[in-house]
Scaffold this motif. Structure first.
Motif, PDB file in Angstrom:
ATOM      1  N   GLU A 104       0.923  -0.892   0.285  1.00 41.25           N
ATOM      2  CA  GLU A 104       0.254  -0.438   0.317  1.00 41.25           C
ATOM      3  C   GLU A 104       0.672   1.465  -0.060  1.00 41.25           C
ATOM      4  O   GLU A 104       2.000   1.339   0.617  1.00 41.25           O
ATOM      5  CB  GLU A 104      -0.947   0.097   1.035  1.00 41.25           C
ATOM      6  N   THR A 105       0.132   2.112  -0.593  1.00 37.77           N
ATOM      7  CA  THR A 105       0.481   3.470  -0.759  1.00 37.77           C
ATOM      8  C   THR A 105       0.093   4.952  -0.211  1.00 37.77           C
ATOM      9  O   THR A 105       1.140   5.877  -0.171  1.00 37.77           O
ATOM     10  CB  THR A 105       1.402   3.713  -2.243  1.00 37.77           C
ATOM     11  N   ASN A 106      -1.240   4.833   0.156  1.00 39.04           N
ATOM     12  CA  ASN A 106      -2.145   5.919   0.081  1.00 39.04           C
ATOM     13  C   ASN A 106      -1.479   6.348   1.882  1.00 39.04           C
ATOM     14  O   ASN A 106      -2.076   4.969   3.063  1.00 39.04           O
ATOM     15  CB  ASN A 106      -3.983   4.936   0.052  1.00 39.04           C
ATOM     16  N   PRO A 107      -1.222   7.268   2.255  1.00 41.16           N
ATOM     17  CA  PRO A 107      -1.185   7.606   3.664  1.00 41.16           C
ATOM     18  C   PRO A 107      -2.254   8.003   4.417  1.00 41.16           C
ATOM     19  O   PRO A 107      -2.571   7.581   4.975  1.00 41.16           O
ATOM     20  CB  PRO A 107      -0.946   9.482   2.988  1.00 41.16           C
ATOM     21  N   ASP A 108      -3.489   7.574   3.636  1.00 46.00           N
ATOM     22  CA  ASP A 108      -4.622   7.476   3.965  1.00 46.00           C
ATOM     23  C   ASP A 108      -4.724   6.721   5.677  1.00 46.00           C
ATOM     24  O   ASP A 108      -5.401   6.646   6.286  1.00 46.00           O
ATOM     25  CB  ASP A 108      -6.442   7.627   3.118  1.00 46.00           C
ATOM     26  N   ILE A 109      -4.493   5.693   5.296  1.00 51.94           N
ATOM     27  CA  ILE A 109      -4.641   3.825   5.313  1.00 51.94           C
ATOM     28  C   ILE A 109      -4.103   4.429   6.807  1.00 51.94           C
ATOM     29  O   ILE A 109      -4.301   3.566   8.014  1.00 51.94           O
ATOM     30  CB  ILE A 109      -3.859   2.950   4.990  1.00 51.94           C
ATOM     31  N   ALA A 110      -2.557   5.066   7.020  1.00 56.84           N
ATOM     32  CA  ALA A 110      -1.892   5.144   8.355  1.00 56.84           C
ATOM     33  C   ALA A 110      -2.788   6.911   8.982  1.00 56.84           C
ATOM     34  O   ALA A 110      -2.930   6.247  10.255  1.00 56.84           O
ATOM     35  CB  ALA A 110      -0.885   5.914   8.091  1.00 56.84           C
ATOM     36  N   LEU A 111      -3.389   6.737   8.229  1.00 57.11           N
ATOM     37  CA  LEU A 111      -4.029   7.891   9.233  1.00 57.11           C
ATOM     38  C   LEU A 111      -5.350   7.770   9.807  1.00 57.11           C
ATOM     39  O   LEU A 111      -5.299   7.792  11.969  1.00 57.11           O
ATOM     40  CB  LEU A 111      -4.823   9.616   8.568  1.00 57.11           C
ATOM     41  N   GLU A 112      -6.033   6.635   9.431  1.00 54.35           N
ATOM     42  CA  GLU A 112      -6.798   5.753   9.847  1.00 54.35           C
ATOM     43  C   GLU A 112      -6.834   4.797  10.599  1.00 54.35           C
ATOM     44  O   GLU A 112      -6.968   5.377  11.846  1.00 54.35           O
ATOM     45  CB  GLU A 112      -7.654   4.576   8.256  1.00 54.35           C
ATOM     46  N   VAL A 113      -5.541   4.275  10.875  1.00 47.43           N
ATOM     47  CA  VAL A 113      -4.974   3.793  11.608  1.00 47.43           C
ATOM     48  C   VAL A 113      -4.575   4.707  13.356  1.00 47.43           C
ATOM     49  O   VAL A 113      -4.231   3.988  14.340  1.00 47.43           O
ATOM     50  CB  VAL A 113      -3.402   2.434  11.840  1.00 47.43           C
ATOM     51  N   ILE A 114      -3.258   5.467  12.662  1.00 56.36           N
ATOM     52  CA  ILE A 114      -3.589   6.856  13.634  1.00 56.36           C
ATOM     53  C   ILE A 114      -4.403   6.712  14.894  1.00 56.36           C
ATOM     54  O   ILE A 114      -4.829   6.949  16.396  1.00 56.36           O
ATOM     55  CB  ILE A 114      -2.745   7.233  13.097  1.00 56.36           C
ATOM     56  N   ASP A 115      -5.513   7.153  14.049  1.00 57.50           N
ATOM     57  CA  ASP A 115      -7.299   8.024  14.144  1.00 57.50           C
ATOM     58  C   ASP A 115      -7.536   6.975  15.779  1.00 57.50           C
ATOM     59  O   ASP A 115      -7.672   7.092  16.459  1.00 57.50           O
ATOM     60  CB  ASP A 115      -7.672   8.221  13.386  1.00 57.50           C
TER      61      ASP A 115
END
Ligand SMILES: Cc1cc2nc3c(=O)[nH]c(=O)nc-3n(C[C@H](O)[C@H](O)[C@H](O)COP(=O)(O)OP(=O)(O)OC[C@H]3O[C@@H](n4cnc5c(N)ncnc54)[C@H](O)[C@@H]3O)c2cc1C
Length: 269
Positions: A237-248
């Motif tokens: 995966e390269t989509n940063p939104d996935i990390a934002l989701e996990v962080i939230d």
């Protein structure tokens, strides 16, 4: 210049965004950065400067800039001046070869000087600001005492062009070995290192583990089984939104469990 941050970030996640390059040679920036006067001293402060991408998640990509050619290490007599683009590894080598205190923890801490200073990078009690004398911000030298350092952050805004360090003899091989040993327990692969700052008197890793986030992943992005505060990207995966989701989610879970608000160490840009 268009930069694909899924490639220019150790986490392997990020959008493609325009980055303005400030080339020292092209701009004629001499050692006192007089060339910057033409641009206006506060001009650089309008940008978000990026370094080697070891602690960033670029998801908006606004006003990004990067320095080029600030790669000098100069002996000034009582001080050593190091340019923003000098890699942590090279600073470590220089301090070790010249037997100076203050860079032992940098052996395997990735980054370049600008990023190290902005993040006040360190391990345990050892931080890059410890041996710092002054810092060139937006073309102006500022003494350490006037800079707003805290744990894992320099709050003072602006582009870090170079820094000067005290020359104190006594490089510690023992400390180097301790830091290397600590590294052995850290996960490899695509990672940004620690995702959250340790709250006062506590450890982000422990709070994440207690909240059930250790080993939690969305599409291969999540918190390592080996070290709960290490955000890793195990897939393609390269989509940063996935990390934002996990962080939230992690922040919410930790707050629910402990009442503590975790603060991101990872720079969200
Ligand atoms: C495997 C791994 C292990 C790590 N271990 C540690 C550790 O033990 N301790 C620790 O403290 N960190 C650690 N980190 C995080 C990272 O190495 C540090 O934060 C490092 O300082 C980042 O440097 P960089 O050049 O990659 O900066 P980047 O990630 O590119 O940028 C980091 C921040 O600095 C700002 N910045 C960069 N350059 C400039 C500049 N010239 N002027 C102004 N702002 C600038 C960026 O805007 C951003 O906010 C680790 C990371 C990884 C991947």
């Amino acid at each position: 210049m268009l930069v694909d941050f899924s490639k220019h970030s150790s986490l392997g996640l990020g959008i493609s965004a325009e980055v303005k390059i400030f080339d020292r040679e092209e701009l004629g920036l001499d050692i006192d950065y007089k060339g910057l006067k033409e641009l206006g001293l506060n001009y650089l402060g309008k940008f978000n400067f990026i370094g080697r991408g070891n602690n960033i998640l670029v998801y908006r990509g606004e006003k990004l800039a990067s320095l080029k050619g600030f790669d000098h290490i100069l002996d000034l007599g009582n001080l050593i001046e190091i340019g923003a683009n000098v890699k942590s590894r090279d600073m470590f080598k220089y301090f070790k070869e010249h037997n100076f205190i203050g860079a032992e923890f940098l052996a395997h801490l990735p980054g370049e000087l600008g990023g190290l200073i902005k993040m006040n990078a360190g391990m345990k009690d050892y931080e890059i600001s410890n041996m710092l004398h002054s810092c060139n911000i937006n073309g102006k030298w500022v003494l350490k005492e006037e800079l707003d350092f805290e744990y894992r952050a320099l709050k003072t805004k602006g582009a870090i062009l170079a820094a000067r360090f005290l020359k104190i003899p006594g490089f510690s091989k023992n400390l180097e070995a301790i830091c290397l040993k600590m590294r052995a327990n850290q996960p490899g692969g695509k990672t940004c290192g620690s995702c959250f700052k340790n709250p006062k008197g506590n450890y982000a890793g422990k709070l994440l583990e207690d909240a059930g986030m250790k080993g939690f992943f969305v599409k291969g992005v999540g918190f390592s089984e080996k070290h709960a505060n290490f955000l890793v990207n195990t897939g393609k995966e390269t989509n940063p939104d996935i990390a934002l989701e996990v962080i939230d989610l992690a922040k919410a879970k930790v707050f629910e469990k402990s009442g503590i608000n975790l603060e991101c160490e990872l720079a969200l840009l």
